[in-house]
Design an enzyme around this catalytic site. Structure first.
Site, PDB file in Angstrom:
ATOM      1  N   ALA A  44       0.856  -1.190   0.000  1.00 13.42           N
ATOM      2  CA  ALA A  44       0.000   0.000   0.000  1.00 13.42           C
ATOM      3  C   ALA A  44       0.890   1.238   0.000  1.00 13.42           C
ATOM      4  O   ALA A  44       2.043   1.178   0.437  1.00 13.42           O
ATOM      5  CB  ALA A  44      -0.859  -0.008   1.262  1.00 13.42           C
ATOM      6  N   GLY A  82       0.454  -5.254   0.621  1.00 13.01           N
ATOM      7  CA  GLY A  82      -0.594  -5.193  -0.397  1.00 13.01           C
ATOM      8  C   GLY A  82      -0.125  -5.725  -1.746  1.00 13.01           C
ATOM      9  O   GLY A  82      -0.935  -6.220  -2.539  1.00 13.01           O
ATOM     10  N   GLU A  86      -0.625  -9.302  -1.588  1.00 11.30           N
ATOM     11  CA  GLU A  86      -2.076  -9.542  -1.552  1.00 11.30           C
ATOM     12  C   GLU A  86      -2.682  -9.430  -2.950  1.00 11.30           C
ATOM     13  O   GLU A  86      -3.582 -10.194  -3.307  1.00 11.30           O
ATOM     14  CB  GLU A  86      -2.744  -8.550  -0.590  1.00 11.30           C
ATOM     15  CG  GLU A  86      -2.341  -8.812   0.863  1.00 11.30           C
ATOM     16  CD  GLU A  86      -2.926  -7.779   1.816  1.00 11.30           C
ATOM     17  OE1 GLU A  86      -2.622  -6.587   1.655  1.00 11.30           O
ATOM     18  OE2 GLU A  86      -3.703  -8.168   2.694  1.00 11.30           O
ATOM     19  N   GLU A 130       3.283  -5.920   7.248  1.00  7.67           N
ATOM     20  CA  GLU A 130       2.404  -4.855   7.759  1.00  7.67           C
ATOM     21  C   GLU A 130       2.499  -4.617   9.255  1.00  7.67           C
ATOM     22  O   GLU A 130       2.393  -3.476   9.711  1.00  7.67           O
ATOM     23  CB  GLU A 130       0.939  -5.150   7.406  1.00  7.67           C
ATOM     24  CG  GLU A 130       0.584  -4.935   5.930  1.00  7.67           C
ATOM     25  CD  GLU A 130       0.747  -6.172   5.079  1.00  7.67           C
ATOM     26  OE1 GLU A 130       1.501  -7.089   5.482  1.00  7.67           O
ATOM     27  OE2 GLU A 130       0.133  -6.242   3.998  1.00  7.67           O
TER      28      GLU A 130
HETATM   29  C1  3H9 Z   1       0.292  -2.535   3.259  1.00  2.13           C
HETATM   30  O1  3H9 Z   1       0.617  -2.968   2.204  1.00  2.13           O
HETATM   31  C2  3H9 Z   1      -1.119  -2.592   3.790  1.00  2.13           C
HETATM   32  C3  3H9 Z   1      -2.019  -3.515   3.020  1.00  2.13           C
HETATM   33  O2  3H9 Z   1      -1.914  -4.817   3.505  1.00  2.13           O
HETATM   34  C4  3H9 Z   1      -3.478  -3.155   3.183  1.00  2.13           C
HETATM   35  C5  3H9 Z   1      -3.967  -1.972   2.451  1.00  2.13           C
HETATM   36  C6  3H9 Z   1      -5.464  -1.800   2.565  1.00  2.13           C
HETATM   37  N1  3H9 Z   1       4.563   3.525   0.312  1.00  2.13           N
HETATM   38  O3  3H9 Z   1      13.203   1.762   1.249  1.00  2.13           O
HETATM   39  P1  3H9 Z   1      13.703   2.594   0.124  1.00  2.13           P
HETATM   40  C7  3H9 Z   1       9.432   4.991  -0.583  1.00  2.13           C
HETATM   41  S1  3H9 Z   1       1.420  -1.731   4.244  1.00  2.13           S
HETATM   42  C8  3H9 Z   1       5.057   4.743  -0.009  1.00  2.13           C
HETATM   43  O4  3H9 Z   1      14.720   3.627   0.414  1.00  2.13           O
HETATM   44  P2  3H9 Z   1      14.938   0.250  -1.018  1.00  2.13           P
HETATM   45  C9  3H9 Z   1      10.465   5.315   0.486  1.00  2.13           C
HETATM   46  O5  3H9 Z   1       9.928   6.180   1.456  1.00  2.13           O
HETATM   47  C10 3H9 Z   1       2.905  -1.690   3.270  1.00  2.13           C
HETATM   48  N2  3H9 Z   1       6.389   4.983  -0.198  1.00  2.13           N
HETATM   49  O6  3H9 Z   1      14.232   1.658  -1.078  1.00  2.13           O
HETATM   50  C11 3H9 Z   1      11.548   5.948  -0.342  1.00  2.13           C
HETATM   51  O7  3H9 Z   1      11.158   7.274  -0.627  1.00  2.13           O
HETATM   52  P3  3H9 Z   1      12.240   8.438  -0.767  1.00  2.13           P
HETATM   53  C12 3H9 Z   1       3.656  -2.948   3.321  1.00  2.13           C
HETATM   54  C13 3H9 Z   1       7.214   3.951  -0.054  1.00  2.13           C
HETATM   55  O8  3H9 Z   1      15.237  -0.099  -2.420  1.00  2.13           O
HETATM   56  C14 3H9 Z   1      11.500   5.158  -1.640  1.00  2.13           C
HETATM   57  O9  3H9 Z   1      10.209   4.554  -1.684  1.00  2.13           O
HETATM   58  N3  3H9 Z   1       4.913  -2.795   2.623  1.00  2.13           N
HETATM   59  C15 3H9 Z   1       6.764   2.663   0.272  1.00  2.13           C
HETATM   60  O10 3H9 Z   1      16.011   0.246  -0.002  1.00  2.13           O
HETATM   61  C16 3H9 Z   1      12.546   4.077  -1.715  1.00  2.13           C
HETATM   62  O11 3H9 Z   1      12.422   3.251  -0.561  1.00  2.13           O
HETATM   63  C17 3H9 Z   1       6.083  -2.558   3.239  1.00  2.13           C
HETATM   64  O12 3H9 Z   1       6.166  -2.504   4.436  1.00  2.13           O
HETATM   65  C18 3H9 Z   1       5.379   2.468   0.456  1.00  2.13           C
HETATM   66  N4  3H9 Z   1       4.853   1.249   0.779  1.00  2.13           N
HETATM   67  O13 3H9 Z   1      13.824  -0.754  -0.445  1.00  2.13           O
HETATM   68  C19 3H9 Z   1       7.278  -2.371   2.360  1.00  2.13           C
HETATM   69  N5  3H9 Z   1       7.838   1.838   0.353  1.00  2.13           N
HETATM   70  O14 3H9 Z   1      13.120   8.027  -1.875  1.00  2.13           O
HETATM   71  C20 3H9 Z   1       7.936  -1.051   2.630  1.00  2.13           C
HETATM   72  C21 3H9 Z   1       8.925   2.593   0.054  1.00  2.13           C
HETATM   73  O15 3H9 Z   1      11.413   9.669  -1.011  1.00  2.13           O
HETATM   74  N6  3H9 Z   1       9.058  -0.784   1.748  1.00  2.13           N
HETATM   75  N7  3H9 Z   1       8.557   3.859  -0.194  1.00  2.13           N
HETATM   76  O16 3H9 Z   1      12.955   8.460   0.557  1.00  2.13           O
HETATM   77  C22 3H9 Z   1      10.236  -1.403   1.829  1.00  2.13           C
HETATM   78  O17 3H9 Z   1      10.428  -2.322   2.581  1.00  2.13           O
HETATM   79  C23 3H9 Z   1      11.361  -0.928   0.946  1.00  2.13           C
HETATM   80  O18 3H9 Z   1      11.053   0.384   0.548  1.00  2.13           O
HETATM   81  C24 3H9 Z   1      11.639  -1.763  -0.314  1.00  2.13           C
HETATM   82  C25 3H9 Z   1      12.694  -1.024  -1.180  1.00  2.13           C
HETATM   83  C26 3H9 Z   1      12.201  -3.131   0.106  1.00  2.13           C
HETATM   84  C27 3H9 Z   1      10.413  -1.966  -1.135  1.00  2.13           C
END
Ligand code: 3H9
Length: 696
Positions: A62, A101, A104, A124
């Protein structure tokens, strides 16, 4: 540019999500997917679908920047329901990450293929919510109850091979054939009955597993709200029909969304990433670091050397003589052996690192090729000056010279060299190969290239970098000194150290301040107090209880006695009546009639002291932004992540309340309790620390 496109390739529709940087499921993506599903459903010529992400990732989840704001339709559970209802095979082609998400969405497809190297997971709960688009209902139908509870509560990211073994995906592909493989699969399934995860039978009940997870994650324990909600959502999949299970999941998800834990954990997520944005680093090019030097082979030096080695850098360690160098090598070996024992390193790799990547000597000239040297010797300005004179003599002109000092003035150290622009503070935390925090201390003349190199090194060492300015203790230790002192005042005034520790633990810290002191060794704080004695302001209240304990050579765990008593029956320490007697005697000597403190008051005072000093650190520009203080306390000092860090916490309590607490405490001691002007200003304007974090 549309964030979701549909491309026809013969009878297959390729639906591509292109929402950089991580293809998060923003409102535009959700709407785009909904349109794509409607378009494909209405087109009889399309026999199958491939869903893929543009760029490095499938979908990271998400869009968490939308959390805490009014929801924008369509909501994700509706989009996944429509995706699953589509009467055509839909193959998710997963590369990079399918998280939250993102996974999902993949589970609502009929089939899933993941490229080697892809990571899948439901993280999450780490953000204070639960999988809220069918993750708690579809996953157990696919892989069973136990495996789902493990994935959901650990937030673990598994690789494609493990996902295949679990049954979460159908096939693993090479990265460069992923799209072709997915198309082929979609074509081969065309015309066959559509597979729907939501239509699979409920998972079998497993009462022991359910009881075990319920006991482990109870909502009444601090920081466990989302986890306990997630367990209940998964448990609902056992009995409820799919649609009702989805309803239950939504209810539990929304309760998490409204809670403080979610706000704190999302704050911490963005705070981590914001801290990495160091202005000087973007102005200077990072030097490529391959070969490093470490001066000093004690606990800190050996930890730093091990961190370097374990992350692919070579290390030359320099000590004052060969015997000390041999001891330094032995210290590094011990750490690497520990990694082997814990299964993190093979014995062969350890031998290779020690033979080819490491040398220890007493000769500074061996540092001639080092790209970066970290000094980790005894905390004495005289000793450090001598080290930097030597480094200036032997190191190549563009080498970065770093000091691991915890409190000495780096400007003075830099002045010892002819290249103060190359001198920087890299403040590691002990044990340096484990602790995630690295304070990057920028002195007056530190150049942008040195800062950029420090930030890049932190990334290489898989640490969280926080930029700090020069002052006694930088960000973390400066704040620690103040809340630690506040604890000592409470101890003198009537609270027992055991009550203080227990109140602080109940707030969410893994250990209380006195347990930490006993672990670190009480002699360390004693030496600091002696060092500061000459410059101590006579107006400052002085608590001598720990000095009295140290005079008995009770230095904490390492001597079997400190504030606690350690013996076989109580390896983690038990309260010591003799220490309580020492405290009583000190109270009497100071004319203090002890008063009782509630746990809540202990926490209020402890937090007020922490927040006030943290505000001063921001006000003086020692930290760039409030969230950098939060990151420092979260990664270096055990501050509970589910509370977001001290300044986020202060915002949740309300700055007016914190200020009024400080003003009340100042009636007893107006020297210690001097409110920060930033705190006063924000409180007067009804503003928050969060408002100073550029993108909050
Ligand atoms: C969910 O999914 C809820 C659902 O079940 C239900 C919904 C109804 N959203 O980490 P990085 C940005 S909850 C918005 O440095 P990497 C991050 O802030 C979600 N922005 O890169 C950064 O911005 P900036 C469950 C996001 O390559 C840029 O992307 N998902 C999101 O080291 C780069 O990120 C998670 O918990 C996001 N979801 O790692 C996964 N994610 O450049 C969360 C990242 O402006 N994300 N950004 O600073 C991660 O674990 C890592 O970002 C990922 C990439 C492994 C994907």
């Amino acid at each position: 540019m549309p964030v979701v496109t549909v491309e026809r390739q013969d009878a297959i529709a390729i639906v591509r999500i292109d929402n950089p940087p991580v293809n998060a499921l923003s409102a535009a993506v959700r709407a785009g997917l909904q349109d794509a599903i409607a378009e494909i459903g209405a087109d009889d010529g399309i026999k199958g679908v491939v869903l893929i992400g543009a760029g490095k990732f499938f979908i990271a989840g998400a869009d968490i920047t939308e959390f805490g704001k009014p929801p924008i339709p369509p909501i994700l559970p509706d989009v996944t329901a429509e995706l699953e209802a589509l009467d055509k095979p839909v193959v998710a082609a997963i590369r990079g990450a399918a998280l939250g998400g993102g996974l999902e969405v993949a589970l609502a497809c009929s089939d899933r293929i993941a490229a080697k190297g892809a990571k899948l997971g439901l993280p999450e709960t780490g953000l204070g919510v639960l999988p809220g688009s069918g993750g708690t209902q579809r996953t157990p139908r696919l892989i069973g109850l136990k495996a789902t509870l493990s994935l959901v509560t650990s937030g673990r990211r598994i690789d494609a091979e493990e996902a295949l073994t679990l049954g979460l995906i159908d096939a693993v592909a090479e990265d460069d054939t992923l799209l072709e493989d997915a198309k082929e699969r979609a074509l081969s399934l065309a015309g066959q009955p559509r597979r729907r995860t939501g239509a699979l039978p409920n998972p079998a009940n497993d009462p022991d597993t359910v009881a075990q997870y319920r006991a482990k994650h109870r909502a009444d324990r601090p920081g466990q709200f989302a986890l306990s909600q997630a367990v209940e959502a998964v448990v609902a999949s056992i009995d409820l029909p799919f649609a009702q299970g989805m309803g239950r999941e939504r209810e539990l998800f929304l309760e998490c969304m409204e809670g403080p834990e979610r706000a704190a954990l999302i704050h911490a997520f963005f705070a981590d990433r914001r801290a990495a944005k160091v202005p000087e680093a973007s102005r200077g090019g990072a030097l490529e670091v391959k070969s490093t030097g470490v001066i000093g082979g004690g606990t800190m030096g050996a930890g730093i050397a091990s961190a370097m080695l374990l992350n692919g850098l070579t290390v030359t360690m320099v000590e004052r003589d060969q015997a000390a160098a041999d001891q330094g090598r032995a210290n590094v070996e011990k750490i690497l052996n520990g990694s082997v024992q814990r299964g993190k390193l093979t014995a062969e790799k350890r031998d290779h690192l020690l033979q080819d990547g490491f040398c220890a000597s007493a000769d500074y000239d061996s540092l001639g090729e080092a790209d970066l040297v970290v000094e980790a010797v005894f905390e004495s300005m005289e000793v450090k000056r001598a080290v930097f004179t030597e480094l200036d003599r032997v190191c190549k002109p563009d080498a970065i010279l770093a000091t691991n000092t915890s409190y000495l003035d780096i400007n003075d150290i830099a002045a010892e060299t002819r290249r103060p622009d190359s001198v920087i503070g890299l403040h590691f935390f002990s044990p340096a190969h484990v602790m995630k925090l690295l304070e990057i201390v920028v002195a007056d003349k530190t150049g942008p290239g040195a800062v950029a190199t420090g930030v890049a090194l932190a990334k290489r060492l898989r640490k969280i970098a926080v930029r700090a300015g020069v002052c006694d203790g930088f960000i973390g230790n400066r704040i620690l000194a103040v809340y630690r002192q506040c604890a000592d005042y409470m101890m003198l005034d009537g609270a027992s150290p055991y009550q203080i520790d227990s109140a602080v633990r109940a707030f969410g810290f893994p250990m209380g301040p006195y347990q930490v002191s006993d672990l670190a060794g009480l002699d360390i704080g004693w030496a600091t107090r002696k060092r500061r004695a000459a410059t101590r302001d006579p107006k400052e209240r002085y608590v001598a209880i720990l000095d009295r304990i140290c005079e008995r050579e009770w230095f904490g765990r390492k001597t079997g006695r400190g504030i606690y008593r350690y013996d076989e029956g109580a390896p983690k320490g038990s309260p010591d009546p003799e220490v309580e007697a020492i405290i009583d005697a000190e109270r009497e000597a100071n004319g203090v009639s002890p008063k009782s403190f509630s746990d809540a008051e202990i926490v209020s005072r402890y937090m007020a002291a922490m927040v006030n000093e943290a505000a001063k650190v921001v006000e003086e520009g020692i930290a760039l932004r409030p969230s950098d203080v939060d990151v420092t306390l979260l990664y270096g000092y055990g501050f509970p992540r589910f509370r977001g860090g001290p300044l986020h916490y202060a915002d949740t309590v309300g700055l007016k309340k914190i200020l009024s607490d400080i003003e009340t405490y100042a009636e007893e001691d107006d020297f210690f309790w001097r409110p920060s002007s930033l705190l006063k200003d924000l409180a007067a304007r009804n503003a928050s620390f969060g408002s100073l974090n550029a993108d909050d």
